[in-house]
Write a protein that holds these residues in place. Structure first.
Motif, PDB file in Angstrom:
ATOM      1  N   TYR A  18      -1.581 -31.833 -13.550  1.00 43.03           N
ATOM      2  CA  TYR A  18      -1.599 -33.230 -13.110  1.00 43.03           C
ATOM      3  C   TYR A  18      -0.327 -33.612 -12.046  1.00 43.03           C
ATOM      4  CZ  TYR A  18      -5.502 -34.884 -15.913  1.00 43.03           C
ATOM      5  OH  TYR A  18      -6.699 -34.748 -16.555  1.00 43.03           O
ATOM      6  N   ARG A  19       0.754 -33.294 -12.257  1.00 41.38           N
ATOM      7  CA  ARG A  19       1.777 -33.574 -11.442  1.00 41.38           C
ATOM      8  C   ARG A  19       1.894 -32.920 -10.267  1.00 41.38           C
ATOM      9  NH1 ARG A  19       6.309 -32.123 -14.604  1.00 41.38           N
ATOM     10  NH2 ARG A  19       6.326 -34.168 -15.402  1.00 41.38           N
ATOM     11  N   GLN A  20       1.237 -31.762 -10.128  1.00 39.76           N
ATOM     12  CA  GLN A  20       0.746 -31.011  -8.845  1.00 39.76           C
ATOM     13  C   GLN A  20      -0.273 -31.865  -7.965  1.00 39.76           C
ATOM     14  OE1 GLN A  20      -0.533 -26.876  -9.188  1.00 39.76           O
ATOM     15  NE2 GLN A  20      -0.553 -26.845  -7.039  1.00 39.76           N
ATOM     16  N   PHE A  21      -1.157 -32.338  -8.685  1.00 39.29           N
ATOM     17  CA  PHE A  21      -2.255 -33.348  -7.835  1.00 39.29           C
ATOM     18  C   PHE A  21      -1.605 -34.594  -7.476  1.00 39.29           C
ATOM     19  CE2 PHE A  21      -5.777 -36.592  -8.489  1.00 39.29           C
ATOM     20  CZ  PHE A  21      -6.247 -36.045  -7.368  1.00 39.29           C
ATOM     21  N   ARG A  23       1.183 -35.052  -6.301  1.00 39.98           N
ATOM     22  CA  ARG A  23       1.963 -34.986  -5.318  1.00 39.98           C
ATOM     23  C   ARG A  23       1.285 -34.346  -4.164  1.00 39.98           C
ATOM     24  NH1 ARG A  23       6.738 -32.044  -8.665  1.00 39.98           N
ATOM     25  NH2 ARG A  23       7.532 -33.976  -9.449  1.00 39.98           N
ATOM     26  N   SER A  24      -0.057 -34.112  -4.183  1.00 41.07           N
ATOM     27  CA  SER A  24      -0.963 -33.679  -3.270  1.00 41.07           C
ATOM     28  C   SER A  24      -1.470 -34.434  -2.212  1.00 41.07           C
ATOM     29  CB  SER A  24      -1.998 -32.606  -3.527  1.00 41.07           C
ATOM     30  OG  SER A  24      -3.196 -33.812  -4.250  1.00 41.07           O
ATOM     31  N   ALA A  25      -1.910 -33.772  -0.854  1.00 43.33           N
ATOM     32  CA  ALA A  25      -2.348 -34.691   0.123  1.00 43.33           C
ATOM     33  C   ALA A  25      -3.929 -35.330  -0.480  1.00 43.33           C
ATOM     34  CB  ALA A  25      -2.467 -33.817   1.109  1.00 43.33           C
ATOM     35  N   ASN A  26      -4.015 -34.467  -1.203  1.00 43.89           N
ATOM     36  CA  ASN A  26      -5.654 -35.216  -1.840  1.00 43.89           C
ATOM     37  C   ASN A  26      -5.290 -36.532  -2.656  1.00 43.89           C
ATOM     38  OD1 ASN A  26      -7.090 -32.876  -0.640  1.00 43.89           O
ATOM     39  ND2 ASN A  26      -7.142 -31.710  -2.564  1.00 43.89           N
ATOM     40  N   PHE A  27      -4.417 -36.227  -3.414  1.00 39.02           N
ATOM     41  CA  PHE A  27      -4.404 -37.696  -4.099  1.00 39.02           C
ATOM     42  C   PHE A  27      -3.947 -38.719  -3.201  1.00 39.02           C
ATOM     43  CE2 PHE A  27      -1.239 -40.488  -6.636  1.00 39.02           C
ATOM     44  CZ  PHE A  27      -2.221 -40.984  -7.519  1.00 39.02           C
ATOM     45  N   LYS A  28      -2.954 -38.371  -2.404  1.00 40.34           N
ATOM     46  CA  LYS A  28      -2.698 -39.652  -1.461  1.00 40.34           C
ATOM     47  C   LYS A  28      -3.961 -39.944  -0.369  1.00 40.34           C
ATOM     48  CE  LYS A  28       2.100 -37.753  -0.780  1.00 40.34           C
ATOM     49  NZ  LYS A  28       3.179 -36.919  -0.151  1.00 40.34           N
ATOM     50  N   TRP A  30      -6.863 -40.005  -1.459  1.00 43.45           N
ATOM     51  CA  TRP A  30      -7.705 -40.605  -2.611  1.00 43.45           C
ATOM     52  C   TRP A  30      -7.121 -42.163  -2.730  1.00 43.45           C
ATOM     53  CZ3 TRP A  30      -6.597 -42.606  -7.274  1.00 43.45           C
ATOM     54  CH2 TRP A  30      -7.605 -43.103  -8.526  1.00 43.45           C
TER      55      TRP A  30
END
Length: 113
Positions: A18-21, A23-28, A30
């Motif tokens: 979850y922490r990796q997600f 910090r990811s561009a995909n989360f940003k 979204w």
């Protein structure tokens, strides 16, 4: 018994995933899309002037400027949402009619108005 979780062997593995997600561009992307959708939804449901009726003149100027910029971006899109564009235009008109004095709107719009 079943070892660990669906994400890995331990709860720590799941937290790390979850922490990796987050910090990811995909989360940003979204989050940006969710904020954009919320903005569009609220603007389609409510009158902009009514929402800003209790704000200061400085806040109204800031919103007027942001909505005007947004209107320009929406008009430049390849696939335009004409209903949303009309709503933005109506919001600007209602702001200029009921929240901001005409001379301020004229100054913000510049010579193109």
């Amino acid at each position: 018994g079943r070892p660990g979780t669906a994400f890995g062997r331990t709860r720590a593995d799941a937290v790390a995933l979850y922490r990796q997600f987050l910090r990811s561009a995909n989360f940003k992307l979204w989050v940006k899309e969710m904020i954009e959708e919320a903005f569009r939804w609220e603007l389609m449901r409510h009158d902009l002037a009514a929402l800003l009726s209790g704000c200061t003149e400085e806040q109204a100027i800031e919103v007027y400027t942001l909505v005007r910029q947004r209107l320009g971006r929406e008009r430049a899109r390849l696939l335009r949402d004409e209903v949303f564009i009309e709503r933005l235009q109506g919001g600007l008109l209602s702001l200029s009619a009921s929240v901001l004095p005409a001379h301020i709107c004229a100054a913000l719009d510049g010579p193109e108005r």
